[in-house]
Structures are given as structure tokens and as C-alpha cells.
Motif scaffolding. Structure first.
Motif, PDB file in Angstrom:
ATOM      1  N   GLU A 263      -6.828   0.326   5.800  1.00 15.81           N
ATOM      2  CA  GLU A 263      -5.677   1.313   6.280  1.00 15.81           C
ATOM      3  C   GLU A 263      -4.971   0.937   7.673  1.00 15.81           C
ATOM      4  O   GLU A 263      -3.907   0.887   7.782  1.00 15.81           O
ATOM      5  CB  GLU A 263      -6.597   2.666   6.569  1.00 15.81           C
ATOM      6  CG  GLU A 263      -6.889   3.464   5.207  1.00 15.81           C
ATOM      7  CD  GLU A 263      -5.779   3.797   4.397  1.00 15.81           C
ATOM      8  OE1 GLU A 263      -4.588   4.095   5.112  1.00 15.81           O
ATOM      9  OE2 GLU A 263      -5.843   3.563   3.336  1.00 15.81           O
ATOM     10  N   ALA A 264      -5.697   0.239   8.518  1.00 17.55           N
ATOM     11  CA  ALA A 264      -5.122  -0.149   9.831  1.00 17.55           C
ATOM     12  C   ALA A 264      -4.142  -1.330   9.523  1.00 17.55           C
ATOM     13  O   ALA A 264      -3.195  -1.073   9.989  1.00 17.55           O
ATOM     14  CB  ALA A 264      -6.171  -0.520  10.753  1.00 17.55           C
ATOM     15  N   ALA A 265      -4.786  -2.004   8.798  1.00 19.38           N
ATOM     16  CA  ALA A 265      -3.893  -3.541   8.341  1.00 19.38           C
ATOM     17  C   ALA A 265      -2.508  -2.996   7.898  1.00 19.38           C
ATOM     18  O   ALA A 265      -1.409  -3.408   7.982  1.00 19.38           O
ATOM     19  CB  ALA A 265      -4.728  -4.432   7.439  1.00 19.38           C
ATOM     20  N   SER A 266      -2.712  -2.034   6.726  1.00 12.13           N
ATOM     21  CA  SER A 266      -1.445  -1.626   5.969  1.00 12.13           C
ATOM     22  C   SER A 266      -0.654  -0.912   6.912  1.00 12.13           C
ATOM     23  O   SER A 266       0.913  -0.912   6.696  1.00 12.13           O
ATOM     24  CB  SER A 266      -2.020  -0.675   4.959  1.00 12.13           C
ATOM     25  OG  SER A 266      -0.914  -0.253   4.000  1.00 12.13           O
ATOM     26  N   ARG A 267      -1.202   0.045   7.550  1.00 12.96           N
ATOM     27  CA  ARG A 267      -0.237   0.840   8.634  1.00 12.96           C
ATOM     28  C   ARG A 267       0.451  -0.208   9.581  1.00 12.96           C
ATOM     29  O   ARG A 267       1.658   0.041   9.704  1.00 12.96           O
ATOM     30  CB  ARG A 267      -1.088   1.886   9.151  1.00 12.96           C
ATOM     31  CG  ARG A 267      -0.512   2.830  10.079  1.00 12.96           C
ATOM     32  CD  ARG A 267      -1.561   3.858  10.508  1.00 12.96           C
ATOM     33  NE  ARG A 267      -0.614   5.134  11.297  1.00 12.96           N
ATOM     34  CZ  ARG A 267      -1.164   5.899  11.959  1.00 12.96           C
ATOM     35  NH1 ARG A 267      -2.466   6.097  11.997  1.00 12.96           N
ATOM     36  NH2 ARG A 267      -0.609   6.744  12.634  1.00 12.96           N
ATOM     37  N   ALA A 268      -0.310  -1.263  10.100  1.00  8.53           N
ATOM     38  CA  ALA A 268       0.414  -2.114  10.899  1.00  8.53           C
ATOM     39  C   ALA A 268       1.653  -2.902  10.420  1.00  8.53           C
ATOM     40  O   ALA A 268       2.532  -3.090  10.827  1.00  8.53           O
ATOM     41  CB  ALA A 268      -0.798  -2.948  11.686  1.00  8.53           C
ATOM     42  N   HIS A 269       1.107  -3.266   9.302  1.00  2.96           N
ATOM     43  CA  HIS A 269       2.161  -4.018   8.464  1.00  2.96           C
ATOM     44  C   HIS A 269       3.590  -3.041   8.266  1.00  2.96           C
ATOM     45  O   HIS A 269       4.579  -3.935   8.538  1.00  2.96           O
ATOM     46  CB  HIS A 269       1.677  -4.576   7.279  1.00  2.96           C
ATOM     47  CG  HIS A 269       2.491  -5.358   6.155  1.00  2.96           C
ATOM     48  ND1 HIS A 269       3.337  -5.123   5.214  1.00  2.96           N
ATOM     49  CD2 HIS A 269       2.713  -6.750   6.242  1.00  2.96           C
ATOM     50  CE1 HIS A 269       4.042  -6.054   4.825  1.00  2.96           C
ATOM     51  NE2 HIS A 269       3.608  -7.185   5.397  1.00  2.96           N
ATOM     52  N   THR A 270       3.411  -2.075   7.704  1.00  5.96           N
ATOM     53  CA  THR A 270       4.424  -1.008   7.592  1.00  5.96           C
ATOM     54  C   THR A 270       5.127  -0.897   9.082  1.00  5.96           C
ATOM     55  O   THR A 270       6.484  -0.764   8.956  1.00  5.96           O
ATOM     56  CB  THR A 270       4.004   0.229   6.983  1.00  5.96           C
ATOM     57  OG1 THR A 270       3.260   0.002   5.788  1.00  5.96           O
ATOM     58  CG2 THR A 270       5.189   1.131   6.715  1.00  5.96           C
ATOM     59  N   THR A 274       9.124  -2.026   9.106  1.00  7.85           N
ATOM     60  CA  THR A 274      10.044  -0.918   9.265  1.00  7.85           C
ATOM     61  C   THR A 274      10.461  -0.242  10.141  1.00  7.85           C
ATOM     62  O   THR A 274      11.185   0.555  10.559  1.00  7.85           O
ATOM     63  CB  THR A 274       9.527  -0.202   8.011  1.00  7.85           C
ATOM     64  OG1 THR A 274       8.386   0.601   8.464  1.00  7.85           O
ATOM     65  CG2 THR A 274       9.299  -0.776   6.470  1.00  7.85           C
ATOM     66  N   SER A 275       9.546  -0.656  11.281  1.00  2.00           N
ATOM     67  CA  SER A 275       9.624   0.015  12.712  1.00  2.00           C
ATOM     68  C   SER A 275       9.367   1.398  12.517  1.00  2.00           C
ATOM     69  O   SER A 275       9.810   2.321  13.326  1.00  2.00           O
ATOM     70  CB  SER A 275      11.068  -0.182  13.393  1.00  2.00           C
ATOM     71  OG  SER A 275      11.244  -1.695  13.318  1.00  2.00           O
ATOM     72  N   THR A 276       8.907   2.009  11.369  1.00  2.00           N
ATOM     73  CA  THR A 276       8.262   3.280  11.377  1.00  2.00           C
ATOM     74  C   THR A 276       6.939   3.459  10.876  1.00  2.00           C
ATOM     75  O   THR A 276       6.332   2.661  10.307  1.00  2.00           O
ATOM     76  CB  THR A 276       9.237   4.147  10.368  1.00  2.00           C
ATOM     77  OG1 THR A 276       9.165   3.209   9.104  1.00  2.00           O
ATOM     78  CG2 THR A 276      10.384   4.051  10.747  1.00  2.00           C
ATOM     79  N   ASP A 277       6.265   4.357  11.263  1.00  2.00           N
ATOM     80  CA  ASP A 277       5.045   4.874  10.975  1.00  2.00           C
ATOM     81  C   ASP A 277       4.921   6.094   9.945  1.00  2.00           C
ATOM     82  O   ASP A 277       5.202   7.062  10.580  1.00  2.00           O
ATOM     83  CB  ASP A 277       4.030   5.119  12.252  1.00  2.00           C
ATOM     84  CG  ASP A 277       2.638   5.597  11.879  1.00  2.00           C
ATOM     85  OD1 ASP A 277       2.225   5.414  10.656  1.00  2.00           O
ATOM     86  OD2 ASP A 277       1.849   5.577  12.804  1.00  2.00           O
ATOM     87  N   PRO A 278       4.657   5.952   8.770  1.00  2.00           N
ATOM     88  CA  PRO A 278       4.790   6.983   7.821  1.00  2.00           C
ATOM     89  C   PRO A 278       3.664   8.167   7.799  1.00  2.00           C
ATOM     90  O   PRO A 278       3.803   9.178   7.283  1.00  2.00           O
ATOM     91  CB  PRO A 278       4.911   6.295   6.466  1.00  2.00           C
ATOM     92  CG  PRO A 278       3.836   5.113   6.597  1.00  2.00           C
ATOM     93  CD  PRO A 278       4.352   4.672   8.014  1.00  2.00           C
ATOM     94  N   LEU A 279       2.535   7.722   8.876  1.00  2.00           N
ATOM     95  CA  LEU A 279       1.495   8.667   8.856  1.00  2.00           C
ATOM     96  C   LEU A 279       1.514   9.334  10.247  1.00  2.00           C
ATOM     97  O   LEU A 279       0.517   9.929  10.534  1.00  2.00           O
ATOM     98  CB  LEU A 279       0.256   7.597   8.659  1.00  2.00           C
ATOM     99  CG  LEU A 279      -0.036   6.733   7.497  1.00  2.00           C
ATOM    100  CD1 LEU A 279      -1.098   6.088   7.251  1.00  2.00           C
ATOM    101  CD2 LEU A 279       0.496   7.597   6.130  1.00  2.00           C
ATOM    102  N   ALA A 280       2.426   9.145  11.099  1.00  2.00           N
ATOM    103  CA  ALA A 280       2.246   9.512  12.322  1.00  2.00           C
ATOM    104  C   ALA A 280       2.318  11.150  12.475  1.00  2.00           C
ATOM    105  O   ALA A 280       1.666  11.687  13.227  1.00  2.00           O
ATOM    106  CB  ALA A 280       3.496   8.945  13.285  1.00  2.00           C
ATOM    107  N   GLN A 286      -4.927  16.137   6.784  1.00  2.00           N
ATOM    108  CA  GLN A 286      -4.029  15.701   5.695  1.00  2.00           C
ATOM    109  C   GLN A 286      -4.356  14.039   5.709  1.00  2.00           C
ATOM    110  O   GLN A 286      -4.396  13.414   4.445  1.00  2.00           O
ATOM    111  CB  GLN A 286      -2.611  15.950   6.078  1.00  2.00           C
ATOM    112  CG  GLN A 286      -2.156  17.230   6.024  1.00  2.00           C
ATOM    113  CD  GLN A 286      -0.852  17.688   6.716  1.00  2.00           C
ATOM    114  OE1 GLN A 286      -0.177  16.787   7.553  1.00  2.00           O
ATOM    115  NE2 GLN A 286      -0.146  18.593   6.552  1.00  2.00           N
ATOM    116  N   ASP A 287      -4.627  13.493   7.033  1.00  2.00           N
ATOM    117  CA  ASP A 287      -5.076  11.811   6.583  1.00  2.00           C
ATOM    118  C   ASP A 287      -6.085  11.711   6.120  1.00  2.00           C
ATOM    119  O   ASP A 287      -6.535  10.609   5.471  1.00  2.00           O
ATOM    120  CB  ASP A 287      -4.881  11.361   8.081  1.00  2.00           C
ATOM    121  CG  ASP A 287      -4.614   9.902   8.234  1.00  2.00           C
ATOM    122  OD1 ASP A 287      -4.042   9.272   7.515  1.00  2.00           O
ATOM    123  OD2 ASP A 287      -5.562   9.449   9.108  1.00  2.00           O
TER     124      ASP A 287
END
Length: 420
Positions: A263-270, A274-280, A286-287
Motif C-alpha cells: 500500500e505504501a509503495a502504491s500510494r507513493a507512486h501515485t 500525480t502530485s495528489t494523495d487520493p487517500l489523504a 475508511q482506510d
């Protein structure tokens, strides 16, 4: 002309790459392995299995001593396993052998540290060595084969052989090395040669008295213009894969570590691309629901049940709460989770037109409450996104579970729910 291998050495290596172990005594304790690598073998078996009942029968066969002598050769473990018929079944477990390059990396890493060599001589496997060349099997790495008519994956006879093999690995990790392609004498001879070469090189360097190159402090600290920074590397096309985490007593659960690292790798790649964090903006609950929904095979394996239990406890919910929320998330993500958890009063319009539409489609018995339309066992919930979400329950139980595909038309959502 390539020199031929001496016959005596070839025969010795052949003998070193085939070991046969007599049938083990019936097991009286609980566990088939106590070492971390033995437990990793058991977990690879259990995470691959498609039928828990066959695993249970395989454990019983292994405990009662149904497995005859076990023969281990590179890439293969074979034994005859007694079942319900008089004649035993020929059972095999196959796995990938390491390449010469993998073995070179492993042996070079082991020879570089005396404590690694000492651990191997003491029949112990340091974690650092196991990760160098993927020695430990992962789910799907063990391929069972059996002469019995059962087409289970694995059948109970192959499962019994796997459990008994874990006992062999527990006593002697060189059995694992043999499965991966190299015998004990061959490995120890190579390590001895590498260690002797390394020691000779260190003695030669010390005896030569070659001075260590130095730089004057005034030169090192002198002010000077710095070169421009190189352009940044292009981001990778996909997130990287995390390392394999073995099971170790007292350590965090390897499944949880793997899940969090992925999850951390996928989130860091996004974030990088994209310069956005969709999970923030997600809450902790929810997470947790998102993490559980991303894990396949909900409730089918011990590792998945452990994941649900731990996430539920961490967020002050029950595993049933989490399973219901996962069903909603898979139905429609964050919006569907809100539909599950947040009743609301919709304005006049689509909600008021829903009941006449359902009556016209021969669904006359829905009663309204806030954004819900319910019968004894079916329910439609109107979401803030303008879609209808289907739910089911046992009659008169009020135990509603998300089902079906959301639809802007209540009749369409109900039709998807009923599978028409």
C-alpha cells in the motif's frame, strides 16, 4: 576444448544432490516446525491451498505416520503416502530451482560474513541470507502432484507430504538448499573456497603496505562552486514489489507487513506521478475498509481472517462490521460505504418516483424510511450520488448486506439484485 569433470567428483556431486530420509515417527506435539524457515514452508502450503478440509486431513495423515520415506532432489520432494486404499500413492511436491547466478549471489553474501558461515554450520539460516536469492517458497511456488484420483489442490496426500517435509526442514535447512538445487557438501566446499580466497586477499593487501590515499583538509574544506544537480529520474511505470517477510516468533505478522508495504509503495507512486494523495481524506475506519476490500478471498484463509480481525480491533469494530463495510466498498467505494452507514432524508424527486416505478414493474411491497425502500428481505437505498444500492437480508431479520450493482433506475438496481 572444455575439460571434463572428473568421474569421482561427478559421482560425489550426484550423491550429494539426492537424500532419502526414513519415515518419521508419528507427531505428538502441535506444530510441525519451530524454525522460522520451517514455518514459512507451512505457510506457503496453507496460503496456496484451495480446500481447508483437505489440509486438515493431510495434517492428520502426517501426524499418524502415513508418509513413508521421503526422497529430496533438486526441485522435487517425493514419498509414498498411505491413504484409504491398500496401495500407497506416489506423491510429489515440485518447486523452482535457483539459477547459477542466484547461487553465486547467495554464496558470495554468506562468505562475506563469518557469522553467516557459522550460522549455516550450526544448521541455522539468517534472515538476510534467505532474502538474497528467494530461498523460501511463496504462495504458488509449491506444485503438488499425486497418483490418487483426488483433484484437490493440494490433495490430502500431498498436504501430508508437505507437513512432514516441514519437519525435515526444521532439523536441517540444507534440505531446503537441496530442493533449490545444491547439496550440503557442494555448498560448504564453495564457501570454504571463497573464504580461503578472501582471507588470502586480505593478507596480501596487509603485507603490501600500500598507503591509503589521503586528501589535505584545507583542500577538502576549500570553497568551490558546486555542479548543477542532475535532472530527476523518470518515475517507474509501476510501484515496486515489497520483499518477502518470513514468519518469526514475536515479529509482526508477515501478511500485515506485506500489505502495508504494498500500500505504501502504491500510494507513493501515485503521489510521485500525480502530485495528489487520493487517500489523504480517508478516516482510519475508511482506510481500514479499503485495505480489507483490496485483499482477495475474504474469509477463505486463516491469513485473511487474521487481517479482518486485526483491522476490526484497531478501529474499534467487530469483524462482522468490517465484512459488511467491505461488501459496501466493493459495491461502490467510499460513496457506497456512506450509503451503508449514513441514512439521510432525500429531497422530493427521484426518491418519490421510485415507488410508482417499482409498482409498475410488479414490485409493490416496498415501504419507505428516510432514503430506504424495504420489503421483508430486499432493500433499496438511495445514495447522495443519485444511484440506488441493493441490499438483502434474511426475512424479518433486519440484517442488511450490500448486494448487486448500483443503478440510477430503482427497477434496474432491483433486477441486478435479484439476478434477473
Amino acid at each position: 576444448m572444455t575439460p571434463r569433470t572428473p568421474a569421482r567428483f561427478a559421482d560425489s556431486r550426484h550423491e550429494d544432490r539426492r537424500r532419502t530420509f526414513p519415515a518419521l515417527q508419528p507427531l505428538e506435539g502441535e506444530d510441525f516446525a519451530s524454525s522460522w524457515w520451517g514455518n514459512a514452508w507451512v505457510e506457503a502450503l496453507e496460503d496456496t491451498a484451495l480446500d481447508r478440509a483437505r489440509l486438515t486431513r493431510g495434517r492428520a495423515y502426517a501426524r499418524r505416520g502415513h508418509v513413508d520415506a521421503i526422497t529430496v532432489t533438486p526441485g522435487r520432494v517425493m514419498a509414498y503416502v498411505h491413504g484409504t486404499r491398500p496401495r500407497p500413492y506416489r506423491t510429489e511436491i515440485r518447486l523452482r530451482t535457483l539459477t547459477d547466478g542466484d547461487w553465486d549471489d547467495f554464496l558470495a553474501t554468506a562468505a562475506a560474513r563469518p557469522d553467516h558461515i557459522a550460522a549455516l554450520l550450526d544448521k541455522d539460516v539468517p534472515h538476510a541470507l534467505a532474502s538474497v536469492a528467494d530461498l523460501l517458497p511463496t504462495p504458488g511456488d509449491l506444485i503438488p502432484d499425486c497418483s490418487c484420483p483426488d483433484d484437490g489442490y493440494p490433495c490430502k496426500h500431498a498436504a501430508a507430504l508437505c507437513y512432514e517435509t516441514a519437519r525435515l526442514l526444521d532439523e536441517d535447512p540444507f534440505v531446503l538448499f537441496l530442493m533449490r538445487g545444491r547439496g550440503e557438501r557442494e555448498i560448504l566446499a564453495d564457501l570454504s573456497h571463497r573464504n580461503a580466497t578472501r582471507s588470502a586477499a586480505e593478507r596480501t593487501g596487509a603485507a603490501s603496505g600500500t598507503p591509503v590515499p589521503t586528501v589535505p583538509a584545507s583542500e577538502a574544506l576549500a570553497a568551490r562552486p558546486l555542479p548543477s544537480l542532475p535532472p530527476p529520474f523518470a518515475p517507474p511505470a509501476h510501484p515496486g514489489r515489497p520483499p518477502a517477510y518470513p514468519q518469526t516468533p514475536g515479529a509482526p505478522d508477515p501478511l500485515a507487513l506485506d500489505l502495508l508495504a504494498t500500500e505504501a509503495a502504491s500510494r507513493a507512486h501515485t503521489l510521485l506521478t500525480t502530485s495528489t494523495d487520493p487517500l489523504a481524506q480517508l478516516t482510519q475506519w475508511q482506510d481500514a475498509v479499503r485495505l480489507a476490500a483490496a485483499h482477495p478471498g475474504s474469509g477463505l484463509t486463516a491469513s485473511t481472517r487474521a487481517l479482518y480481525r486485526d483491522l476490526a480491533v484497531a478501529t474499534d469494530h467487530t469483524p462482522t462490521d468490517l465484512a459488511r463495510a467491505v461488501a459496501a466498498w466493493r459495491q461502490g467505494g467510499l460513496v457506497a460505504l456512506a450509503v451503508l452507514e449514513e441514512p439521510w432524508d432525500p429531497p422530493a424527486g427521484p426518491f418519490d418516483r421510485a415507488r410508482p416505478a417499482l409498482i409498475a414493474a410488479d414490485f409493490p411491497h416496498f415501504r419507505p424510511w428516510r432514503n430506504h425502500l424495504s420489503t421483508r428481505s430486499l432493500q433499496l437505498r438511495f445514495g447522495r450520488d443519485g444511484l440506488w444500492y441493493g441490499y438483502e437480508s434474511d426475512p424479518d431479520r433486519e440484517d442488511w448486506w450490500p448486494r448487486g450493482t448500483p443503478d440510477a433506475d430503482p427497477v434496474g438496481a432491483l433486477t441486478a439484485l435479484l439476478g434477473r
